[in-house]
Design a protein around this motif. Structure first.
Motif, PDB file in Angstrom:
ATOM      1  N   LYS A 321       0.837  -1.209   0.000  1.00 61.64           N
ATOM      2  CA  LYS A 321       0.000   0.000   0.000  1.00 61.64           C
ATOM      3  C   LYS A 321       0.869   1.255   0.000  1.00 61.64           C
ATOM      4  N   GLU A 322       1.928   1.252   0.881  1.00 60.74           N
ATOM      5  CA  GLU A 322       2.818   2.414   0.971  1.00 60.74           C
ATOM      6  C   GLU A 322       3.555   2.654  -0.340  1.00 60.74           C
ATOM      7  N   GLU A 323       4.050   1.551  -0.989  1.00 62.98           N
ATOM      8  CA  GLU A 323       4.764   1.700  -2.262  1.00 62.98           C
ATOM      9  C   GLU A 323       3.833   2.261  -3.334  1.00 62.98           C
ATOM     10  N   LYS A 324       2.588   1.760  -3.393  1.00 64.43           N
ATOM     11  CA  LYS A 324       1.626   2.293  -4.380  1.00 64.43           C
ATOM     12  C   LYS A 324       1.363   3.772  -4.155  1.00 64.43           C
ATOM     13  N   GLN A 325       1.266   4.164  -2.903  1.00 64.49           N
ATOM     14  CA  GLN A 325       1.016   5.577  -2.584  1.00 64.49           C
ATOM     15  C   GLN A 325       2.200   6.445  -3.020  1.00 64.49           C
ATOM     16  N   LYS A 326       3.446   5.933  -2.782  1.00 69.09           N
ATOM     17  CA  LYS A 326       4.627   6.709  -3.203  1.00 69.09           C
ATOM     18  C   LYS A 326       4.685   6.842  -4.712  1.00 69.09           C
ATOM     19  N   LEU A 327       4.391   5.737  -5.441  1.00 70.09           N
ATOM     20  CA  LEU A 327       4.373   5.806  -6.911  1.00 70.09           C
ATOM     21  C   LEU A 327       3.322   6.785  -7.415  1.00 70.09           C
ATOM     22  N   ALA A 328       2.162   6.779  -6.757  1.00 73.30           N
ATOM     23  CA  ALA A 328       1.106   7.727  -7.163  1.00 73.30           C
ATOM     24  C   ALA A 328       1.552   9.166  -6.943  1.00 73.30           C
ATOM     25  N   GLU A 329       2.254   9.410  -5.835  1.00 70.98           N
ATOM     26  CA  GLU A 329       2.750  10.777  -5.590  1.00 70.98           C
ATOM     27  C   GLU A 329       3.795  11.185  -6.621  1.00 70.98           C
ATOM     28  N   LEU A 330       4.719  10.238  -7.000  1.00 72.60           N
ATOM     29  CA  LEU A 330       5.715  10.556  -8.030  1.00 72.60           C
ATOM     30  C   LEU A 330       5.050  10.833  -9.373  1.00 72.60           C
ATOM     31  N   ILE A 331       4.034  10.053  -9.727  1.00 75.76           N
ATOM     32  CA  ILE A 331       3.317  10.278 -10.993  1.00 75.76           C
ATOM     33  C   ILE A 331       2.600  11.618 -10.971  1.00 75.76           C
ATOM     34  N   ALA A 332       2.091  11.984  -9.798  1.00 75.83           N
ATOM     35  CA  ALA A 332       1.355  13.253  -9.685  1.00 75.83           C
ATOM     36  C   ALA A 332       2.276  14.460  -9.695  1.00 75.83           C
ATOM     37  N   GLY A 333       3.606  14.270  -9.734  1.00 65.60           N
ATOM     38  CA  GLY A 333       4.526  15.420  -9.779  1.00 65.60           C
ATOM     39  C   GLY A 333       5.264  15.653  -8.486  1.00 65.60           C
ATOM     40  N   GLY A 334       5.273  14.719  -7.565  1.00 71.12           N
ATOM     41  CA  GLY A 334       6.000  14.876  -6.308  1.00 71.12           C
ATOM     42  C   GLY A 334       7.507  14.722  -6.514  1.00 71.12           C
ATOM     43  N   LYS A 335       8.279  15.158  -5.532  1.00 71.38           N
ATOM     44  CA  LYS A 335       9.738  15.128  -5.611  1.00 71.38           C
ATOM     45  C   LYS A 335      10.272  13.846  -4.988  1.00 71.38           C
ATOM     46  N   ASP A 336      11.497  13.447  -5.478  1.00 69.21           N
ATOM     47  CA  ASP A 336      12.185  12.289  -4.931  1.00 69.21           C
ATOM     48  C   ASP A 336      13.044  12.738  -3.743  1.00 69.21           C
TER      49      ASP A 336
END
Length: 657
Positions: A321-336
């Motif tokens: 669940k946490e990994e999916k949430q991080k991927l969704a944030e990266l796709i949405a334009g979040g920073k690494d």
């Protein structure tokens, strides 16, 4: 300082004197003197000692009168009382007959309250009974003493104190019945107002002017409308989302070009097999060896219980669940956050190096304080030796003084012994006189004891006759036959007149019906449990599959992390600051100074537990440095482990791409 005894202790001492008295062995005065001497508390208080002495002498003098009272009491009303309390009742009888006017009713009441109320109420109601005093009790006393003495000194005083004693008996009865005294209702206090001067009326202040506020500006219209930048940002986000989705679909459809660069595992296995066959052909004269056992793989399956499987499945589900949430944030334009984590890890490494230098500095400071303590202990030994010499000289002087005093005391003791020996000769004459007096008393007492024995034998014969008659009656009653058989009808009820009454046969039918109902309920429960177990097994099998997939992924990530740790362990450096070097120099100087002092005193240094040689110290130093190196390696490994954990989100994002 004299110790004043309470009423209970005085009574106890009076009873103890009576019980321990033996007329054949000692007289009244000598027995009281011996008893008072053995009990120091009575010797300190003169009034308590005189009370015990007078009560004891009175009980012995008028023992016939008190004996009449106690014997008749046990015969008529005190059959349930212990015979061991006879001396206590004699003391109370003596106090009531001869010392009541001297004591007063208040002190007598305090003596009575020290004992059980039931016992005292029974005894004093018997003693102060007006009819018995005037009839048989007076006649019994007249058999021992003159009639005038009995009427004047025994009967009339008891009748005079009859009304006061009735009040005491009433109080004892209330105690037995647990009657509480009514409390006196106190009148409530009425508060009165204070007579104070009235204050003057205050003058009213003038009202202040209310200031007028300036008119406020109206709210601008832009407050309630969204800015145009937000619309443009929303449009760009939607565009970036669509573009990322298209790229993800393309990457999923087309495999990467670099995947076909090397050979497949199947081809490599075939090549190795062909090579082994060719090598086997070249080996001609080799001895046949046993086949190599199959290698044990590291990934040995561990048998888990249901709770462990469900717990691990929930953990992997939460991580997904946490990994999916991080991927969704990266796709949405979040920073690494990899750059920030790398900067944070560098700061941690620097702090760890500073901590290691600080630990080394503290270690050297501790060694310096250890050397200072050894030097201080050497100086303390020298001072203690000087003190011991002084104490020996003082003890020799004190011993001489003690011997002189001992000689003087021995001379004084010799004089005392001579005086005591002269006093013993005078005491022998007084002992002979006392022996004659005691022999006369013994003759008188033996005559009285013979009369009492005759009377006791007659009473025992009458009692035995009465018991034999009772035993005959009891045996006659027991000889009658008794019908012990009882017939039971299982179909009849108890006949109590209740609506819920049932016979034994009805009860058995009801129990059989209940048992069948319980068996049916157990069957339904068993079926429900079996269905629940099957559903649980299916769910556990699915979770085991997901756990196996996640474990394979974790083992691959651990291998990557181990390679990174090997690279970092090669580039590790030891941290040695200027402060640590300075402390090492100071430590060597202290050790040299300690060696110099040891050679001067010619005594080896004493540590807390054992003496250490130079080679043992060198080994301890090498051991300390090895411990420091091991701790540094562990800290580097923990840092590398932390970097691996921080890089895990980056790896998962790469795998997803």
């Amino acid at each position: 300082m004299a110790v004043v005894l309470n009423y209970e202790d005085l009574l106890r001492h009076c009873v103890d004197v009576l019980e321990s008295f033996d007329a054949d062995r000692a007289s009244v005065d000598t027995h009281t003197a011996e008893y008072l001497k053995s009990h120091c508390c009575l010797g300190c208080d003169e009034s308590s000692a005189t009370f015990v002495r007078e009560v004891f002498s009175g009980c012995v003098q008028f023992r016939k009168i008190t004996k009449v009272v106690t014997d008749n009491f046990y015969l008529k009303q005190g059959k349930n009382f212990k015979r061991t309390d006879v001396n206590l009742l004699r003391v109370f009888a003596y106090l009531a007959l001869f010392r009541l006017e001297e004591l007063g009713i208040e002190h007598f009441k305090k003596f009575v309250n020290t004992q059980l109320p039931q016992k005292m109420h029974k005894f004093f109601s018997f003693l102060f009974d007006e009819t018995s005093l005037k009839s048989w009790l007076a006649t019994e006393w007249c058999k021992v003493y003159d009639e005038k003495f009995v009427q004047a000194n025994l009967v009339l005083p008891l009748l005079r104190w009859h009304s006061e004693m009735q009040q005491v008996l009433r109080q004892l009865k209330d105690k037995l019945d647990n009657v509480k005294k009514p409390r006196q209702v106190q009148t409530a206090t009425e508060p009165k107002p204070f007579n104070l001067t009235k204050p003057r009326p205050r003058t009213l202040p003038l009202p202040e002017k209310i200031p007028k506020l300036k008119p406020h500006r109206p709210v601008p219209a832009s407050t309630y409308t969204a800015p145009f930048e937000m619309d443009s940002l929303a449009k760009t986000k939607e565009y970036n989302k669509k573009k990322a989705a298209e790229l993800l679909d393309k990457m999923a459809k087309s495999s990467p070009a670099c995947a076909a660069a090397g050979k497949s595992e199947k081809t490599l296995r075939l090549m190795e097999k062909i090579k082994e066959e060719e090598d086997a052909k070249l080996d001609f004269n080799s001895a046949k060896a046993l086949p190599v056992p199959p290698a044990i793989s590291d990934n040995v399956p561990i048998k888990l219980n249901t709770a462990a499987i469900l717990r691990e499945g929930a953990l992997f589900h939460r991580r997904e669940k946490e990994e999916k949430q991080k991927l969704a944030e990266l796709i949405a334009g979040g920073k690494d956050a990899s750059e920030f984590l790398q900067w944070q890890e560098e700061n941690r490494r620097k702090e760890l190096e500073d901590d290691m230098a600080e630990i080394e500095r503290r270690h050297l400071i501790g060694q310096l304080s250890h050397e200072d303590a050894i030097l201080a202990r050497r100086q303390l030994d020298v001072e203690n030796r000087q003190k011991v010499l002084k104490m020996k000289e003082e003890s020799s002087q004190l011993m001489q003084l003690y011997l002189q005093r001992r000689l003087e005391e021995e001379q004084g003791m010799r004089k005392l012994v001579e005086e005591v020996m002269s006093g013993h000769q005078n005491a022998k004459e007084s002992v002979a006189k006392m022996r004659d007096i005691k022999q006369k008393i013994v003759r008188e007492v033996s005559k009285e004891s013979q009369e009492l024995l005759k009377r006791a034998l007659e009473e025992a014969e009458e009692e035995m006759k009465r018991k034999v008659e009772l035993i005959g009656l009891i045996k006659a009653f027991e000889s009658k036959p008794i019908i012990r058989t009882q017939f039971v009808d299982l179909t009849s009820t108890a006949g109590q007149g209740l609506l819920c009454e049932m016979s034994i046969a009805e009860l058995r039918e009801r129990l059989a019906w209940l048992k069948s109902a319980e068996e049916e309920e157990e069957e339904t429960r068993r079926e429900e449990i079996v269905a629940g177990k099957r559903a649980k097994e299916r769910m556990i099998i699915s979770t085991l599959g997901s756990i196996a997939r996640h474990r394979a992924e974790q083992s691959r990530a651990a291998a990557v992390k181990q390679e990174q740790l090997k690279r970092e362990s090669q580039t590790r450096l030891e941290v040695v600051t200027s402060k640590v070097l300075g402390l090492q120099r100071r430590l060597e100087a202290k050790r040299a100074e300690r060696q110099r002092i040891m050679t001067e005193l010619q005594t080896p240094p004493k540590t807390n537990s054992t003496r250490k040689s130079a080679s043992a110290k060198r080994q301890a130093e090498e051991r300390r440095w090895k411990d420091v190196e091991i701790t540094r390696e562990k800290s580097a490994a923990s840092r590398a482990r932390g970097l691996g954990n921080n890089q895990r989100p980056r790896e998962t994002s790469e795998l997803a791409s």
